[in-house]
Design a protein around this motif. Structure first.
Motif, PDB file in Angstrom:
ATOM      1  N   SER A  41      -5.787  13.923   4.295  1.00  0.00           N
ATOM      2  CA  SER A  41      -5.586  15.186   4.109  1.00  0.00           C
ATOM      3  C   SER A  41      -5.618  14.633   2.107  1.00  0.00           C
ATOM      4  N   PHE A  42      -4.230  14.415   1.913  1.00  0.00           N
ATOM      5  CA  PHE A  42      -3.937  13.880   1.072  1.00  0.00           C
ATOM      6  C   PHE A  42      -4.863  12.259   0.243  1.00  0.00           C
ATOM      7  N   TRP A  43      -4.627  11.404   0.924  1.00  0.00           N
ATOM      8  CA  TRP A  43      -5.000  10.237   0.409  1.00  0.00           C
ATOM      9  C   TRP A  43      -6.560  10.277   0.650  1.00  0.00           C
ATOM     10  N   SER A  44      -7.557  10.409   1.550  1.00  0.00           N
ATOM     11  CA  SER A  44      -8.882   9.918   2.284  1.00  0.00           C
ATOM     12  C   SER A  44      -9.043  11.106   1.830  1.00  0.00           C
ATOM     13  N   LEU A  45      -9.289  12.842   1.329  1.00  0.00           N
ATOM     14  CA  LEU A  45      -9.422  14.247   0.754  1.00  0.00           C
ATOM     15  C   LEU A  45      -9.245  14.514  -1.002  1.00  0.00           C
ATOM     16  N   LEU A  46      -7.802  14.795  -0.607  1.00  0.00           N
ATOM     17  CA  LEU A  46      -7.970  15.372  -2.378  1.00  0.00           C
ATOM     18  C   LEU A  46      -7.801  14.752  -3.044  1.00  0.00           C
ATOM     19  N   ALA A  47      -7.508  13.652  -2.708  1.00  0.00           N
ATOM     20  CA  ALA A  47      -7.131  12.371  -3.971  1.00  0.00           C
ATOM     21  C   ALA A  47      -7.986  12.028  -4.368  1.00  0.00           C
TER      22      ALA A  47
ATOM     23  N   SER B  88     -15.051   5.029  -1.174  1.00  0.00           N
ATOM     24  CA  SER B  88     -15.537   4.253  -0.506  1.00  0.00           C
ATOM     25  C   SER B  88     -15.898   3.961   0.481  1.00  0.00           C
ATOM     26  N   LEU B  89     -16.613   3.077   1.125  1.00  0.00           N
ATOM     27  CA  LEU B  89     -17.218   3.029   2.703  1.00  0.00           C
ATOM     28  C   LEU B  89     -15.633   2.354   3.884  1.00  0.00           C
ATOM     29  N   ALA B  90     -15.058   1.579   2.969  1.00  0.00           N
ATOM     30  CA  ALA B  90     -13.592   1.279   3.480  1.00  0.00           C
ATOM     31  C   ALA B  90     -12.379   2.524   3.806  1.00  0.00           C
ATOM     32  N   GLY B  91     -12.662   3.362   2.582  1.00  0.00           N
ATOM     33  CA  GLY B  91     -11.643   4.600   3.099  1.00  0.00           C
ATOM     34  C   GLY B  91     -12.504   5.348   3.396  1.00  0.00           C
ATOM     35  N   ALA B  92     -13.597   5.618   3.884  1.00  0.00           N
ATOM     36  CA  ALA B  92     -14.122   6.360   5.538  1.00  0.00           C
ATOM     37  C   ALA B  92     -13.611   5.799   6.344  1.00  0.00           C
ATOM     38  N   VAL B  93     -13.478   4.281   6.459  1.00  0.00           N
ATOM     39  CA  VAL B  93     -13.386   3.952   7.824  1.00  0.00           C
ATOM     40  C   VAL B  93     -11.800   4.076   7.872  1.00  0.00           C
ATOM     41  N   ALA B  94     -11.443   4.035   7.330  1.00  0.00           N
ATOM     42  CA  ALA B  94      -9.685   4.098   7.379  1.00  0.00           C
ATOM     43  C   ALA B  94      -9.462   5.193   7.967  1.00  0.00           C
ATOM     44  N   LEU B  95      -9.764   6.626   7.405  1.00  0.00           N
ATOM     45  CA  LEU B  95      -9.840   7.685   8.106  1.00  0.00           C
ATOM     46  C   LEU B  95     -10.442   8.059   9.348  1.00  0.00           C
ATOM     47  N   ALA B  96     -11.401   7.537   9.654  1.00  0.00           N
ATOM     48  CA  ALA B  96     -11.883   7.579  10.715  1.00  0.00           C
ATOM     49  C   ALA B  96     -10.928   7.261  11.975  1.00  0.00           C
TER      50      ALA B  96
ATOM     51  N   PHE C 122       2.547   9.932   8.750  1.00  0.00           N
ATOM     52  CA  PHE C 122       2.016   9.517   7.071  1.00  0.00           C
ATOM     53  C   PHE C 122       2.335   8.176   6.804  1.00  0.00           C
ATOM     54  N   ALA C 123       3.529   7.249   7.199  1.00  0.00           N
ATOM     55  CA  ALA C 123       2.990   5.666   6.524  1.00  0.00           C
ATOM     56  C   ALA C 123       2.360   4.990   6.568  1.00  0.00           C
ATOM     57  N   VAL C 124       1.828   5.393   8.271  1.00  0.00           N
ATOM     58  CA  VAL C 124       0.731   4.135   9.464  1.00  0.00           C
ATOM     59  C   VAL C 124      -0.364   5.061   8.301  1.00  0.00           C
ATOM     60  N   MET C 125      -1.102   6.244   7.769  1.00  0.00           N
ATOM     61  CA  MET C 125      -2.288   6.402   7.703  1.00  0.00           C
ATOM     62  C   MET C 125      -2.651   6.221   5.878  1.00  0.00           C
ATOM     63  N   MET C 126      -1.312   6.616   5.499  1.00  0.00           N
ATOM     64  CA  MET C 126      -1.155   5.515   3.958  1.00  0.00           C
ATOM     65  C   MET C 126      -1.434   4.218   3.844  1.00  0.00           C
ATOM     66  N   GLY C 127      -1.036   3.628   4.690  1.00  0.00           N
ATOM     67  CA  GLY C 127      -0.735   1.652   5.196  1.00  0.00           C
ATOM     68  C   GLY C 127      -2.117   1.877   4.993  1.00  0.00           C
ATOM     69  N   LEU C 128      -2.833   1.980   5.611  1.00  0.00           N
ATOM     70  CA  LEU C 128      -4.692   2.470   6.309  1.00  0.00           C
ATOM     71  C   LEU C 128      -5.459   2.242   5.190  1.00  0.00           C
ATOM     72  N   ASP C 129      -5.128   3.558   4.400  1.00  0.00           N
ATOM     73  CA  ASP C 129      -6.132   4.773   3.572  1.00  0.00           C
ATOM     74  C   ASP C 129      -5.976   2.895   2.328  1.00  0.00           C
ATOM     75  N   VAL C 130      -4.186   2.669   1.726  1.00  0.00           N
ATOM     76  CA  VAL C 130      -4.496   2.294   0.617  1.00  0.00           C
ATOM     77  C   VAL C 130      -4.825   1.073   0.911  1.00  0.00           C
ATOM     78  N   GLY C 131      -4.402   0.004   1.964  1.00  0.00           N
ATOM     79  CA  GLY C 131      -5.215  -1.862   2.180  1.00  0.00           C
ATOM     80  C   GLY C 131      -6.936  -1.287   2.625  1.00  0.00           C
ATOM     81  N   LEU C 132      -7.078  -0.066   3.205  1.00  0.00           N
ATOM     82  CA  LEU C 132      -8.580  -0.201   3.352  1.00  0.00           C
ATOM     83  C   LEU C 132      -9.434   0.266   2.098  1.00  0.00           C
ATOM     84  N   GLY C 133      -8.530   1.055   2.117  1.00  0.00           N
ATOM     85  CA  GLY C 133      -8.948   2.001   0.557  1.00  0.00           C
ATOM     86  C   GLY C 133      -9.414   1.192  -0.158  1.00  0.00           C
TER      87      GLY C 133
END
Length: 266
Positions: free
Chosen positions: A58-64, A150-158, A255-266
């Motif tokens: 909600s934060f890393w992929s949407l609100l930010a 970014s597309l990478a961020g969208a993939v990370a969210l999915a 939370f940590a896993v999703m944050m890592g996915l978004d930052v790492g891929l996005g």
């Protein structure tokens, strides 16, 4: 992988991502073929993990990204965020449904004589709607060419939403199996709870493609709806089985896993 995705229309990208998250829901529901009961601690851990993933997404992929697209202004994000929560509360108030581990008399929404099994499925289905919207809006935003979406961020969210859908499928199929449903019927209803995700993913992508100025509001709207689900259902259910501390640690892990996915891929 991203190069091949970039050649597809954003609504097709959203559809594929929504089908992926639905498929993971089906995988979780399929566990009912191997067991009639699910360890309560395991389910609490999975629900806690799912809550952490949803909050981070909600934060890393949407609100930010919504705030970045508004040149740092918080107003569109606030309006969209509150609108998403209020919308889901309205649907929650109207649609008949029953939360996990609750007696039939605790069913919410308009009074109905529907069976307990139907109400359980509707509860998870209702709360899968914002997840589908979030995925669709993310892919639609990536197509807008904005650096913050970014597309990478969208993939990370999915990927993140797919991870947290696994326990949701099991959370539907396992109670139905305990109530005497066959393994196949329990699985069928469990996976059906995720069918709204590809539908609303396409809707979300199509809306922001047609009206790009609403993108910050749409991103925040999906975030508000997801946070509503976490606070109203996922976290309380993860804490209700006597494993509150471990479920909280699982929340932090998610939370940590999703944050890592978004930052790492996005």
């Amino acid at each position: 992988m991203f190069a091949s995705l970039e050649t597809l229309h954003p609504t097709v990208q959203a559809l594929l991502a929504g089908c992926f998250t639905w498929g993971v829901t089906a995988l979780g529901a399929a566990l009912v073929f191997f067991t009639r009961t699910v360890n309560k601690l395991l389910l609490d851990l999975m629900l806690g993990f799912a809550g952490g993933v949803m909050v981070a997404a909600s934060f890393w992929s949407l609100l930010a990204p919504a705030i970045e697209m508004s040149d740092g202004s918080f107003l569109p994000a606030v309006i969209g965020f509150l609108g998403g929560g209020l919308f889901l509360r309205l649907v929650d108030y109207v649609l008949p449904h029953l939360h996990l581990n609750m007696p039939l008399k605790k069913a919410e929404g308009i009074h109905t004589t529907w069976r307990r099994s139907v109400l359980l499925v509707l509860a998870i289905t209702l709360h899968n709607i914002p997840e589908g919207l979030a995925v669709g809006v993310a892919f639609g935003g990536a197509a807008a060419g904005l650096p913050s979406a970014s597309l990478a961020g969208a993939v990370a969210l999915a990927l993140g939403i797919g991870l947290q859908n696994f326990p949701e499928g099991l959370a539907v199929s396992a109670p139905l199996r305990r109530e005497g449903f066959s393994r196949f019927k329990s699985f069928w209803y469990g996976q059906m709870s995720g069918i709204v995700e590809p539908v609303f993913a396409v809707i979300g992508a199509a809306v922001v493609m047609v009206a790009r100025p609403i993108l910050p509001y749409a991103l925040a709207f999906a975030a508000g709806a997801m946070i509503f689900v976490v606070v109203e259902e996922v976290v309380p259910e993860s804490q209700a089985g006597g494993n509150a501390d471990l479920a909280t640690l699982a929340f932090l892990g998610g939370f940590a896993v999703m944050m890592g996915l978004d930052v790492g891929l996005g």
